[in-house]
Scaffold this active site. Sequence first.
Site, mmCIF file in Angstrom:
data_model
loop_
_atom_site.group_PDB
_atom_site.id
_atom_site.type_symbol
_atom_site.label_atom_id
_atom_site.label_comp_id
_atom_site.label_asym_id
_atom_site.label_seq_id
_atom_site.Cartn_x
_atom_site.Cartn_y
_atom_site.Cartn_z
ATOM 1 N N LEU A 67 -15.442 -22.986 -47.905
ATOM 2 C CA LEU A 67 -16.463 -22.661 -48.919
ATOM 3 C C LEU A 67 -15.876 -22.582 -50.331
ATOM 4 O O LEU A 67 -16.615 -22.443 -51.300
ATOM 5 C CB LEU A 67 -17.187 -21.364 -48.549
ATOM 6 C CG LEU A 67 -18.089 -21.456 -47.302
ATOM 7 C CD1 LEU A 67 -18.717 -20.102 -46.985
ATOM 8 C CD2 LEU A 67 -19.167 -22.517 -47.469
ATOM 9 N N ASP A 156 -5.300 -22.446 -41.636
ATOM 10 C CA ASP A 156 -5.836 -23.819 -41.718
ATOM 11 C C ASP A 156 -5.535 -24.519 -43.035
ATOM 12 O O ASP A 156 -5.588 -23.922 -44.110
ATOM 13 C CB ASP A 156 -7.339 -23.836 -41.487
ATOM 14 C CG ASP A 156 -7.855 -25.258 -41.404
ATOM 15 O OD1 ASP A 156 -7.330 -26.006 -40.583
ATOM 16 O OD2 ASP A 156 -8.728 -25.630 -42.210
ATOM 17 N N ASP A 309 -15.493 -28.963 -40.245
ATOM 18 C CA ASP A 309 -14.357 -29.020 -41.190
ATOM 19 C C ASP A 309 -14.868 -29.424 -42.581
ATOM 20 O O ASP A 309 -14.210 -30.174 -43.312
ATOM 21 C CB ASP A 309 -13.252 -29.955 -40.709
ATOM 22 C CG ASP A 309 -11.925 -29.725 -41.439
ATOM 23 O OD1 ASP A 309 -11.842 -28.791 -42.272
ATOM 24 O OD2 ASP A 309 -10.978 -30.481 -41.174
ATOM 25 N N HIS A 313 -14.712 -31.668 -52.059
ATOM 26 C CA HIS A 313 -13.789 -32.017 -53.149
ATOM 27 C C HIS A 313 -14.599 -32.698 -54.251
ATOM 28 O O HIS A 313 -15.511 -33.474 -53.956
ATOM 29 C CB HIS A 313 -12.708 -32.992 -52.681
ATOM 30 C CG HIS A 313 -11.674 -32.363 -51.799
ATOM 31 N ND1 HIS A 313 -10.823 -31.371 -52.232
ATOM 32 C CD2 HIS A 313 -11.367 -32.576 -50.491
ATOM 33 C CE1 HIS A 313 -10.026 -31.013 -51.243
ATOM 34 N NE2 HIS A 313 -10.336 -31.713 -50.169
HETATM 35 ZN ZN LIG Z 1 -7.207 -27.960 -40.696
#
Ligand SMILES: [Zn+2]
Length: 426
Positions: A67, A156, A309, A313
């Site tokens: 987010l 992550d 996922d 961007h």
């Molecule tokens: Zn990842």
Amino acid sequence: MTILIKGGDIVDPIKGVIGKHDIVIERERISKILLTGSLTETGSEVTIIDASGKLIIPGMIDMHVHLREPGHEYKETIATGSLAGVCGGFTGLACMPNTEPVNDNVSVTEYILRQASKAGKLKVYPIAAITKGRKGDVLTEFGDLKKAGAVGVSDDGSPVINSEVMRRAIEYARYHNLAVISHCEDLNLSAEGAMHEGEISTKIGLRGIPSASEEIMVQREISLARLTGCPVHIAHISTAGSVSAIRRAKEDGVSVTAETAPHYFTLDHTELIGYNTNFKMNPPLRTPEDVLAIKKGLADDVIDVIATDHAPHSRLEKDLEFDKAAFGIIGLQTALPLTLALVREGVLTIQAAVKKLTLAPAGILGISGVILKEGAIADLAIIDPECEYVLNEEDILSKSKNSPFIGKTLKGKNIITIVEGRIVWS
Ligand SMILES: [Zn+2]
């Protein structure tokens, strides 16, 4: 406030399609679920929704979302991500900690939750970092983070390279009832790679990321889950080798779960031939054989969860030469139609598809209440599986538009999203 949803087909992730029902929602809860036609009185001040020809599913939970807030609000905010989420049929998003500052302490976790309630659309479940600054050395305060509202831990974006640190993380997470989500990547093998290493990368002259860079770490996490007897969840798997390793581990009774993202069962590395950076993500799109293995893994329940996922961007990061562009694509508004395509292909039943988007991620994160039943909190989505449309850039509610599916025809759309008895999207 009372809502009556009439004549929709309920898809229960455990029982399957249970037929046409009317659902009555009073305040934040489902008060009645009745076979269509058997409801006698409705009372006054009722919002009636005609759901005939539509499916009613529990609200979808995306367990892997970026987010971008705090720190990268020009790409996405909790408010814009929440809006894209409810548009896509989600009632809950679990957000990854690679923000700035990193969500490695209680004040960031609390900030995220405050911004989520200010946005007022859906539930946001923070995933805190495993290690301070996501640097891989020092564990964060799992107990405090859990108390503040974190549902899991993950570094992550980066792997935890030190196996001893990861072992302790897995053990502490189990003690504190937090999910551990592992980004599996051997950084030495993937270094400077921009796409999957194979015949296409050779042909178009881009540095490759071999499947082994993912699979080595998947194997390690399986070994650590076996060693500790504690659960580990593997994020965004993309290769046939990862599927077979997880399949064997599950057969051996190891406590491992896995997710994949819609792009890994929809697209393959041949898409990269045009150097479109909206096909650049990490892990990268793999071969057609990998795509088949991912589908098989979903069908056999080796892969428990479909998560997006979602990685916004801006053009600043994407309108660059391919090897310099950022990894990642958005996914909140395309997850449902891409998953429904698997149902039409016969890979998944509608029940299995709904389970991978609702009950399965909820189970891993310890979120309750994703079954539609009387007395439950009313978090649900009304979807039209037949609706066909072209995805236009202006339809994208995320702040960033980095989707490879813009201009493509999609089938299946969320129509209405209800969170805690409130219509948050229609
Ligand atoms: Zn990842």
